[in-house]
Design an enzyme around this catalytic site. Structure first.
Site, short mmCIF file in Angstrom:
data_model
loop_
_atom_site.label_atom_id
_atom_site.label_comp_id
_atom_site.label_asym_id
_atom_site.label_seq_id
_atom_site.Cartn_x
_atom_site.Cartn_y
_atom_site.Cartn_z
N ASP A 43 -8.81 8.03 12.52
CA ASP A 43 -8.87 7.75 11.07
C ASP A 43 -9.41 6.34 10.82
O ASP A 43 -8.85 5.57 10.05
CB ASP A 43 -7.50 7.95 10.44
N GLY B 63 0.84 -1.20 0.00
CA GLY B 63 0.00 0.00 0.00
C GLY B 63 0.86 1.23 0.00
O GLY B 63 2.04 1.18 0.34
N VAL C 29 4.16 0.84 2.18
CA VAL C 29 4.23 -0.34 3.02
C VAL C 29 4.59 -1.54 2.15
O VAL C 29 4.00 -1.74 1.08
CB VAL C 29 2.88 -0.60 3.73
N GLY D 119 0.68 5.53 0.91
CA GLY D 119 -0.08 6.67 1.39
C GLY D 119 0.67 7.93 1.10
O GLY D 119 1.67 7.91 0.37
P1 ADP Z 1 -0.82 5.31 5.57
O1 ADP Z 1 -0.54 6.04 6.83
O2 ADP Z 1 0.10 5.73 4.47
O3 ADP Z 1 -2.27 5.32 5.17
P2 ADP Z 1 -1.18 2.56 6.45
O4 ADP Z 1 -0.52 2.15 7.73
O5 ADP Z 1 -2.64 2.82 6.50
O6 ADP Z 1 -0.37 3.80 5.84
O7 ADP Z 1 -0.89 1.45 5.35
C1 ADP Z 1 -1.28 1.66 4.00
C2 ADP Z 1 -1.82 0.38 3.40
O8 ADP Z 1 -0.78 -0.63 3.42
C3 ADP Z 1 -2.97 -0.25 4.19
O9 ADP Z 1 -4.22 0.28 3.77
C4 ADP Z 1 -2.83 -1.72 3.84
O10 ADP Z 1 -3.44 -2.01 2.59
C5 ADP Z 1 -1.32 -1.90 3.71
N1 ADP Z 1 -0.76 -2.38 4.98
C6 ADP Z 1 -0.36 -1.61 6.01
N2 ADP Z 1 0.10 -2.33 7.04
C7 ADP Z 1 -0.03 -3.62 6.68
C8 ADP Z 1 0.24 -4.88 7.32
N3 ADP Z 1 0.72 -4.92 8.57
N4 ADP Z 1 -0.06 -6.02 6.65
C9 ADP Z 1 -0.57 -5.97 5.40
N5 ADP Z 1 -0.84 -4.83 4.74
C10 ADP Z 1 -0.59 -3.66 5.35
#
Ligand code: ADP
Ligand code: MG
Ligand code: MG
Length: 287
Positions: free
Chosen positions: A131, A14, A21, A16
């Site tokens: 959030d 993912g 990630v 952001g």
């Molecule tokens: P941001 O702060 O950029 O939104 P997130 O922590 O929400 O970052 O992570 C972005 C995306 O990455 C999530 O919506 C998910 O799809 C993927 N992701 C994040 N952490 C994990 C994890 N521990 N395992 C699998 N996918 C993850």
């Protein structure tokens, strides 16, 4: 601990505004998710807050932070890996393997409620997430919910009215008092949770807001609530109810409505939501 050397796009889980990630394998063979930050000062502050807030927090419905490191001047947070990705992908992703069953949906609603109840009611000071939305709910291999993304989370002190200097979060999941006045309390998460439950149960996006204008947000949020009240029985009758689960579906929808009340003091605490969803408390409102 050595994380993988390779942050290539094929391992990207993912992306952001603040980083990406990746799926990675540690030297001991375990699979983890590594959140890597794009370097920029504001990001660093949020990143450090995310790290400090959730380090040491262990709950089956909160994604576990396993460690953090700096490699080539890039800051990284290492999380437990969630096999079934995020809830938005599971609800309406093009490549979702199947539609979630009613039991899975209910289990996810209960799991998120337990995670939030832990943050709001077991920790001192309590933590509000700010959030809550499908993209920030991860699913493990058994489709249990894990709340993730603590980038906007804040500790709040009981009995003090705290206001946000910047109303960050996601349009449409905002509560009215947060959108208009910036008031920060656990009842903000309760409201976002209400929106989320409607999406989980109906499998449809309830939110389609784009305008950043606060007044607009407030009006639309209010309009949305009316929409929900009018459409609820309709929705339940047409899409969700299979006969034997009718009472349960209605009870979950009633709980969501309680969470969506305009007056934050009328919204239930998350532990009450858990009781309502698990059937130990009757939900008494007419819809
Ligand atoms: P941001 O702060 O950029 O939104 P997130 O922590 O929400 O970052 O992570 C972005 C995306 O990455 C999530 O919506 C998910 O799809 C993927 N992701 C994040 N952490 C994990 C994890 N521990 N395992 C699998 N996918 C993850
Ligand atoms: Mg996120
Ligand atoms: Mg974030």
């Amino acid at each position: 601990k050595a994380a993988t050397r390779d942050f290539s796009p094929e391992y990207e889980l993912g992306k952001g505004a603040f980083g990406a990630v990746y799926k990675a394998v540690l030297s001991d063979g375990s699979v983890v998710a590594v959140k890597r930050l794009f370097p920029n000062e504001q990001n660093v502050a949020d990143f450090l807050k995310e790290m400090v807030l959730i380090s040491g927090i262990k709950h089956r419905n909160l994604v576990l932070l396993k460690g953090c490191c700096v490699r080539d001047k890039k800051r990284m947070l290492v999380y437990e890996y969630a096999e079934n990705r995020n809830l938005a992908q599971a609800l309406w992703g093009e490549d979702r393997p199947f539609d979630l069953t009613w039991e899975q949906r209910l289990n996810i609603c209960v799991g998120i409620a337990r995670g939030l109840s832990y943050l709001h009611e077991e920790l001192q000071p309590k933590i509000i997430h700010r959030d809550i939305k499908p993209q920030n709910i991860l699913l493990d291999k058994d489709w249990n919910a894990k709340i993730a993304d603590f980038g906007l989370a804040r500790p709040v002190v009981e009995d003090a009215t705290q206001r946000a200097t910047h109303v960050g979060g996601t349009l449409g999941y905002f509560s009215p008092e947060y959108a208009t006045l910036g008031i920060l309390s656990d009842k903000l998460d309760v409201y976002s949770y209400g929106v989320l439950v409607l999406e989980i149960i109906s499998g449809r996006r309830c939110i389609n807001l784009r305008s950043p204008v606060e007044e607009e947000v407030y009006l639309r949020t209010w309009a949305f609530r009316l929409y929900v009240e009018n459409k609820l029985l309709d929705l339940a009758a047409k899409d969700l109810v299979t006969g034997s689960n009718r009472e349960q579906v209605l009870s979950v929808l009633r709980t969501a409505l309680l969470c969506l009340q305009e007056d934050p003091s009328k919204r239930p605490a998350m532990s009450q939501v858990v009781s309502m969803l698990t059937g130990s408390t009757q939900v008494a409102i007419d819809i």
